[in-house]
Design a protein around this motif. Structure first.
Motif, PDB file in Angstrom:
ATOM      1  N   VAL A  92       0.860  -1.181   0.000  1.00 30.14           N
ATOM      2  CA  VAL A  92       0.000   0.000   0.000  1.00 30.14           C
ATOM      3  C   VAL A  92       0.899   1.234   0.000  1.00 30.14           C
ATOM      4  N   ARG A  93       0.586   2.194  -0.846  1.00 33.55           N
ATOM      5  CA  ARG A  93       1.415   3.393  -0.995  1.00 33.55           C
ATOM      6  C   ARG A  93       0.870   4.530  -0.143  1.00 33.55           C
ATOM      7  N   VAL A  94       1.771   5.197   0.553  1.00 26.77           N
ATOM      8  CA  VAL A  94       1.416   6.333   1.404  1.00 26.77           C
ATOM      9  C   VAL A  94       2.151   7.553   0.870  1.00 26.77           C
ATOM     10  N   ASP A  95       1.400   8.543   0.410  1.00 31.63           N
ATOM     11  CA  ASP A  95       2.003   9.721  -0.213  1.00 31.63           C
ATOM     12  C   ASP A  95       1.428  11.001   0.386  1.00 31.63           C
ATOM     13  N   PHE A 121      -8.079  -3.515  -4.432  1.00 27.79           N
ATOM     14  CA  PHE A 121      -8.583  -2.169  -4.206  1.00 27.79           C
ATOM     15  C   PHE A 121      -8.228  -1.293  -5.407  1.00 27.79           C
ATOM     16  N   ASP A 122      -9.189  -0.517  -5.872  1.00 27.02           N
ATOM     17  CA  ASP A 122      -8.934   0.465  -6.916  1.00 27.02           C
ATOM     18  C   ASP A 122      -9.268   1.862  -6.383  1.00 27.02           C
ATOM     19  N   GLY A 123      -8.680   2.886  -7.006  1.00 27.48           N
ATOM     20  CA  GLY A 123      -8.894   4.243  -6.519  1.00 27.48           C
ATOM     21  C   GLY A 123      -7.933   4.573  -5.382  1.00 27.48           C
ATOM     22  N   ASN A 124      -8.218   5.633  -4.668  1.00 30.05           N
ATOM     23  CA  ASN A 124      -7.350   6.045  -3.557  1.00 30.05           C
ATOM     24  C   ASN A 124      -8.188   6.697  -2.468  1.00 30.05           C
ATOM     25  N   ASP A 141      -0.681   0.638  -6.705  1.00 31.82           N
ATOM     26  CA  ASP A 141      -0.188   0.860  -8.067  1.00 31.82           C
ATOM     27  C   ASP A 141      -0.569  -0.326  -8.949  1.00 31.82           C
ATOM     28  N   HIS A 142      -1.498  -0.106  -9.880  1.00 32.48           N
ATOM     29  CA  HIS A 142      -1.891  -1.120 -10.847  1.00 32.48           C
ATOM     30  C   HIS A 142      -1.501  -0.707 -12.270  1.00 32.48           C
ATOM     31  N   ILE A 148      -2.835  13.106   3.362  1.00 29.68           N
ATOM     32  CA  ILE A 148      -2.143  11.833   3.185  1.00 29.68           C
ATOM     33  C   ILE A 148      -3.001  10.946   2.295  1.00 29.68           C
ATOM     34  N   GLN A 149      -2.399  10.337   1.300  1.00 33.95           N
ATOM     35  CA  GLN A 149      -3.144   9.504   0.362  1.00 33.95           C
ATOM     36  C   GLN A 149      -2.684   8.052   0.457  1.00 33.95           C
TER      37      GLN A 149
END
Length: 221
Positions: free
Chosen positions: A107-110, A212-215, A146-147, A141-142
């Motif tokens: 999971v990406r945290v940006d 999961f798709d989206g953010n 990544d797909h 925070i998002q």
């Protein structure tokens, strides 16, 4: 009982924050609230989070329950948790033979900013709860996945895993004679309720695979 929580690994570096250019080179400068509100992360992180509850997972992906030690009271070797309800002092709802796994994979945290304009998805009732509050353009925070390397019709269910097993759910009652609490008793021999959340190539022994798709953007403190 929660037996272990494991943070699998961190893929990229820690968040790097922009700081004010004021002051001498190499000197830390205190930022006020306005300056802090404009701080943005320059680099994100990606992480794996794995939570094991009374269980381990083998290399094939099978969920293996722990051998939970007996309490020595009424012989209760199974892993369990119990709920007691308000105004019902002597009764418990006991979930027995309880174990599971939950994981989030890469999971990406940006650090990002909220959209500069309203989405239009907040109706009048929603707006009334945020009177005087304007998140547009604010730092946030998002969380995302990544797909980008997947084809348009390619199936992928590796973002998360979930497995939960509860052998039986039963009502148990305190023993006033011995003082044994209901959550440690086994006086209810059967159960009309059990729970199993599983899926995947390993069937009943494997975790359900989730995509999961989206953010998701989180703003505020």
């Amino acid at each position: 009982m929660l037996k272990r929580i494991r943070l699998a690994y961190v893929i990229s570096g820690l968040l790097l924050f922009l700081v004010s250019g004021e002051g001498k080179s190499g000197e830390l400068t205190e930022l006020d609230d306005d300056a802090l509100s404009g701080v943005m992360a320059r680099e994100g992180i990606a992480l794996n989070l794995e939570v094991l509850i009374n269980a381990t997972q083998d290399n094939a992906g099978n969920i293996i329950p722990d051998i939970c030690p007996s309490t020595g009271i009424s012989g209760t070797p199974d892993c369990r948790f119990a709920l007691q309800f308000n105004s019902v002092d002597n009764a418990w709802l006991v979930v027995k033979d309880y174990y599971g796994l939950m994981s989030l994979n890469e999971v990406r945290v940006d650090g990002v900013r909220m959209d500069s304009t309203a989405s239009g998805k907040c109706d009048a009732d929603c707006l009334s709860r945020f009177s005087g509050f304007d998140p547009n353009g604010k730092p946030a925070i998002q969380l995302s996945y990544d797909h980008s390397d997947l084809g348009a019709s390619e199936s992928f269910y590796g973002d998360a895993e979930l497995f939960l097993h509860a052998g039986k759910v039963a009502a148990e009652f305190n023993d006033s004679g011995t003082g044994t609490p209901g959550y440690l008793r086994d006086m209810t021999p059967g159960s009309a309720i059990g729970l199993l959340m599983a899926d995947g190539p390993n069937g009943i022994d494997g975790a359900a695979k989730i995509r999961f798709d989206g953010n998701v953007k989180m703003y505020g403190y």
